[in-house]
Design an enzyme around this catalytic site. Structure first.
Site, PDB file in Angstrom:
ATOM      1  N   SER A  95      37.517  45.726  38.669  1.00 32.83           N
ATOM      2  CA  SER A  95      36.132  45.263  38.818  1.00 32.83           C
ATOM      3  C   SER A  95      35.242  46.330  38.206  1.00 32.83           C
ATOM      4  O   SER A  95      35.062  47.399  38.795  1.00 32.83           O
ATOM      5  CB  SER A  95      35.769  45.105  40.297  1.00 32.83           C
ATOM      6  OG  SER A  95      36.680  44.284  40.960  1.00 32.83           O
ATOM      7  N   LYS A 170      32.471  38.415  39.311  1.00 33.67           N
ATOM      8  CA  LYS A 170      32.900  39.326  40.387  1.00 33.67           C
ATOM      9  C   LYS A 170      31.685  39.974  41.066  1.00 33.67           C
ATOM     10  O   LYS A 170      31.650  40.119  42.291  1.00 33.67           O
ATOM     11  CB  LYS A 170      33.832  40.405  39.808  1.00 33.67           C
ATOM     12  CG  LYS A 170      34.294  41.445  40.808  1.00 33.67           C
ATOM     13  CD  LYS A 170      35.207  40.886  41.895  1.00 33.67           C
ATOM     14  CE  LYS A 170      35.534  41.950  42.928  1.00 33.67           C
ATOM     15  NZ  LYS A 170      36.390  41.436  43.999  1.00 33.67           N
ATOM     16  N   LYS A 238      30.291  51.086  44.589  1.00 35.96           N
ATOM     17  CA  LYS A 238      30.528  51.049  43.135  1.00 35.96           C
ATOM     18  C   LYS A 238      30.154  49.677  42.564  1.00 35.96           C
ATOM     19  O   LYS A 238      29.460  49.573  41.541  1.00 35.96           O
ATOM     20  CB  LYS A 238      32.009  51.390  42.882  1.00 35.96           C
ATOM     21  CG  LYS A 238      32.512  51.296  41.465  1.00 35.96           C
ATOM     22  CD  LYS A 238      33.159  49.984  41.121  1.00 35.96           C
ATOM     23  CE  LYS A 238      34.411  49.673  41.939  1.00 35.96           C
ATOM     24  NZ  LYS A 238      35.041  48.403  41.521  1.00 35.96           N
TER      25      LYS A 238
HETATM   26  P1  NAD Z   1      43.078  52.300  43.985  1.00 37.05           P
HETATM   27  O1  NAD Z   1      42.137  53.462  43.974  1.00 37.05           O
HETATM   28  O2  NAD Z   1      43.959  52.071  45.164  1.00 37.05           O
HETATM   29  O3  NAD Z   1      44.059  52.379  42.688  1.00 37.05           O
HETATM   30  C1  NAD Z   1      43.672  52.823  41.430  1.00 37.05           C
HETATM   31  C2  NAD Z   1      44.907  53.426  40.733  1.00 37.05           C
HETATM   32  O4  NAD Z   1      44.562  53.753  39.394  1.00 37.05           O
HETATM   33  C3  NAD Z   1      45.409  54.721  41.385  1.00 37.05           C
HETATM   34  O5  NAD Z   1      46.792  54.596  41.663  1.00 37.05           O
HETATM   35  C4  NAD Z   1      45.131  55.797  40.329  1.00 37.05           C
HETATM   36  O6  NAD Z   1      46.092  56.843  40.313  1.00 37.05           O
HETATM   37  C5  NAD Z   1      45.204  54.978  39.053  1.00 37.05           C
HETATM   38  N1  NAD Z   1      44.482  55.545  37.904  1.00 37.05           N
HETATM   39  C6  NAD Z   1      43.167  55.926  37.831  1.00 37.05           C
HETATM   40  N2  NAD Z   1      42.879  56.307  36.567  1.00 37.05           N
HETATM   41  C7  NAD Z   1      44.007  56.168  35.829  1.00 37.05           C
HETATM   42  C8  NAD Z   1      44.317  56.385  34.454  1.00 37.05           C
HETATM   43  N3  NAD Z   1      43.402  56.810  33.578  1.00 37.05           N
HETATM   44  N4  NAD Z   1      45.590  56.148  34.045  1.00 37.05           N
HETATM   45  C9  NAD Z   1      46.531  55.695  34.923  1.00 37.05           C
HETATM   46  N5  NAD Z   1      46.286  55.451  36.221  1.00 37.05           N
HETATM   47  C10 NAD Z   1      45.039  55.688  36.669  1.00 37.05           C
HETATM   48  O7  NAD Z   1      42.166  51.016  43.693  1.00 37.05           O
HETATM   49  P2  NAD Z   1      42.478  49.480  44.098  1.00 37.05           P
HETATM   50  O8  NAD Z   1      42.030  49.240  45.514  1.00 37.05           O
HETATM   51  O9  NAD Z   1      43.839  49.110  43.654  1.00 37.05           O
HETATM   52  O10 NAD Z   1      41.361  48.740  43.204  1.00 37.05           O
HETATM   53  C11 NAD Z   1      41.517  48.549  41.802  1.00 37.05           C
HETATM   54  C12 NAD Z   1      40.353  47.664  41.331  1.00 37.05           C
HETATM   55  O11 NAD Z   1      40.455  46.391  42.004  1.00 37.05           O
HETATM   56  C13 NAD Z   1      38.966  48.214  41.652  1.00 37.05           C
HETATM   57  O12 NAD Z   1      38.095  47.936  40.588  1.00 37.05           O
HETATM   58  C14 NAD Z   1      38.561  47.450  42.916  1.00 37.05           C
HETATM   59  O13 NAD Z   1      37.151  47.330  43.046  1.00 37.05           O
HETATM   60  C15 NAD Z   1      39.224  46.103  42.653  1.00 37.05           C
HETATM   61  N6  NAD Z   1      39.523  45.320  43.862  1.00 37.05           N
HETATM   62  C16 NAD Z   1      40.032  45.928  44.973  1.00 37.05           C
HETATM   63  C17 NAD Z   1      40.300  45.171  46.111  1.00 37.05           C
HETATM   64  C18 NAD Z   1      40.839  45.814  47.370  1.00 37.05           C
HETATM   65  O14 NAD Z   1      40.828  45.159  48.419  1.00 37.05           O
HETATM   66  N7  NAD Z   1      41.311  47.051  47.315  1.00 37.05           N
HETATM   67  C19 NAD Z   1      40.069  43.788  46.097  1.00 37.05           C
HETATM   68  C20 NAD Z   1      39.606  43.175  44.940  1.00 37.05           C
HETATM   69  C21 NAD Z   1      39.332  43.964  43.816  1.00 37.05           C
END
Ligand code: NAD
Length: 294
Positions: A95, A170, A238
């Site tokens: 997102s 979104k 965010k």
């Molecule tokens: P998270 O922080 O759990 O995971 C992000 C991952 O990305 C981490 O494992 C981190 O090590 C990795 N990362 C960051 N930069 C990197 C790079 N340059 N190269 C490789 N790996 C890298 O986040 P999440 O909860 O999985 O959310 C991901 C996205 O999905 C976000 O944009 C969030 O807003 C969206 N989202 C989350 C949810 C939820 O309930 N958690 C629901 C819908 C949407």
């Protein structure tokens, strides 16, 4: 079809597992080695950079926190763009700011790589079940090519327009959720202070016009005071930052979104940014010197 998958966090890890389970050859990368090892145990191949995850791939899926993370994963040294072949596609399921999606699409087009923005709704339980909802922006023919792949992670995939439209959708979703949590918290506060049990109010109104999925999923968290995430306030901040930047850029007034953002900023000032966004109810408790539980 060979798939690269970068970003194995709360959402990306179970999503990547579902792609592997469906029989695709998947090469994964994350900064977190434990997440890579977990995917390898489920049948994926490990890569030591975004570039390496992209080299063999027809399509690379990214699932990262925000626009700067996606930019770094794509374009930093040893990033995904260095490994992509002409004709390949990037599907960014993070997102992020819609303008950033459009800028990434333009940069990748210069190396004949197509781009779809495909953020998701549903949270971790639906990521595990493979039942997230995907809102997708990008070229119809490119979408057609990857619809089956996306369906391994999702129960619905809806194309809403060209690149950037997925993230606009979104943001609309996140505005409605934040304002809705604030609305139910405000209503329950009135009930509590007027000596009517907020849980009784919930039961009485949930199937009427005021009822909502947000009300059904968040009320029990508010009544129990269990604000473990779920979806963290810092991630919703965010998203609201992206809402406000985007609304100002297209010259639309979004007063309730501004208010919801300030409520969450206040909770962050109280050290609550790692809590679930249902902790918006805490703002009302603090403001009114009351508890909604019990
Ligand atoms: P998270 O922080 O759990 O995971 C992000 C991952 O990305 C981490 O494992 C981190 O090590 C990795 N990362 C960051 N930069 C990197 C790079 N340059 N190269 C490789 N790996 C890298 O986040 P999440 O909860 O999985 O959310 C991901 C996205 O999905 C976000 O944009 C969030 O807003 C969206 N989202 C989350 C949810 C939820 O309930 N958690 C629901 C819908 C949407």
């Amino acid at each position: 079809m060979k798939v690269g998958f970068v970003g194995l966090g709360i959402m990306g890890r179970p999503m990547a597992k579902n792609v592997v389970k469906a029989g695709y050859e998947v090469t994964v990368f994350d900064f977190n080695q434990e997440a890579i090892d977990d995917l390898v145990a489920h049948g994926a191949k490990a890569a030591d950079s975004g570039k390496a995850a992209a080299e063999e791939a027809d399509v690379v899926i990214t699932m990262l926190p925000n626009s700067p993370n996606v930019e770094a994963a794509l374009f930093a040294e040893n990033g995904i763009a260095e490994g992509l072949r002409p004709g390949a596609t990037v599907i960014d399921m993070s997102s992020i700011a819609p303008k950033a999606s459009q800028a990434f699409a333009e940069r990748l087009a210069k190396q004949e790589v197509t781009f779809l923005d495909a953020p998701v709704s549903g949270g971790e339980p639906k990521a595990i079940d493979g039942t997230i909802a995907v809102m997708l922006g990008g070229n119809q023919e490119v979408f057609n090519r990857y619809e089956e792949l996306l369906n391994t992670m999702a129960s619905t995939v809806t194309r809403v327009g060209e690149v950037g439209a997925g993230n606009i959708t979104k943001l609309a979703n996140q505005m409605i959720v934040a304002i809705n949590i604030a609305a139910i918290s405000e209503a329950y506060s009135l009930a509590k202070k007027a000596n009517v049990d907020p849980e009784a109010v919930y039961q009485a109104i949930r199937s009427g016009l005021a009822g909502s999925t947000v009300m059904d999923q968040k009320s029990n968290k508010i009544f129990s005071g269990d604000f473990e995430p779920g979806f963290r306030i810092e991630l919703h901040i965010k998203d609201m930052q992206n809402v406000l930047e985007t609304s100002h850029a297209v010259n639309v007034a979004t007063p309730f979104s501004s208010l919801a953002m300030d409520i969450m900023q206040s909770l962050k000032a109280h050290g609550l940014e790692k809590k679930d966004h249902s902790a918006i109810a805490n703002f009302y408790e603090l403001m009114n010197d009351m508890k909604l539980q019990g």
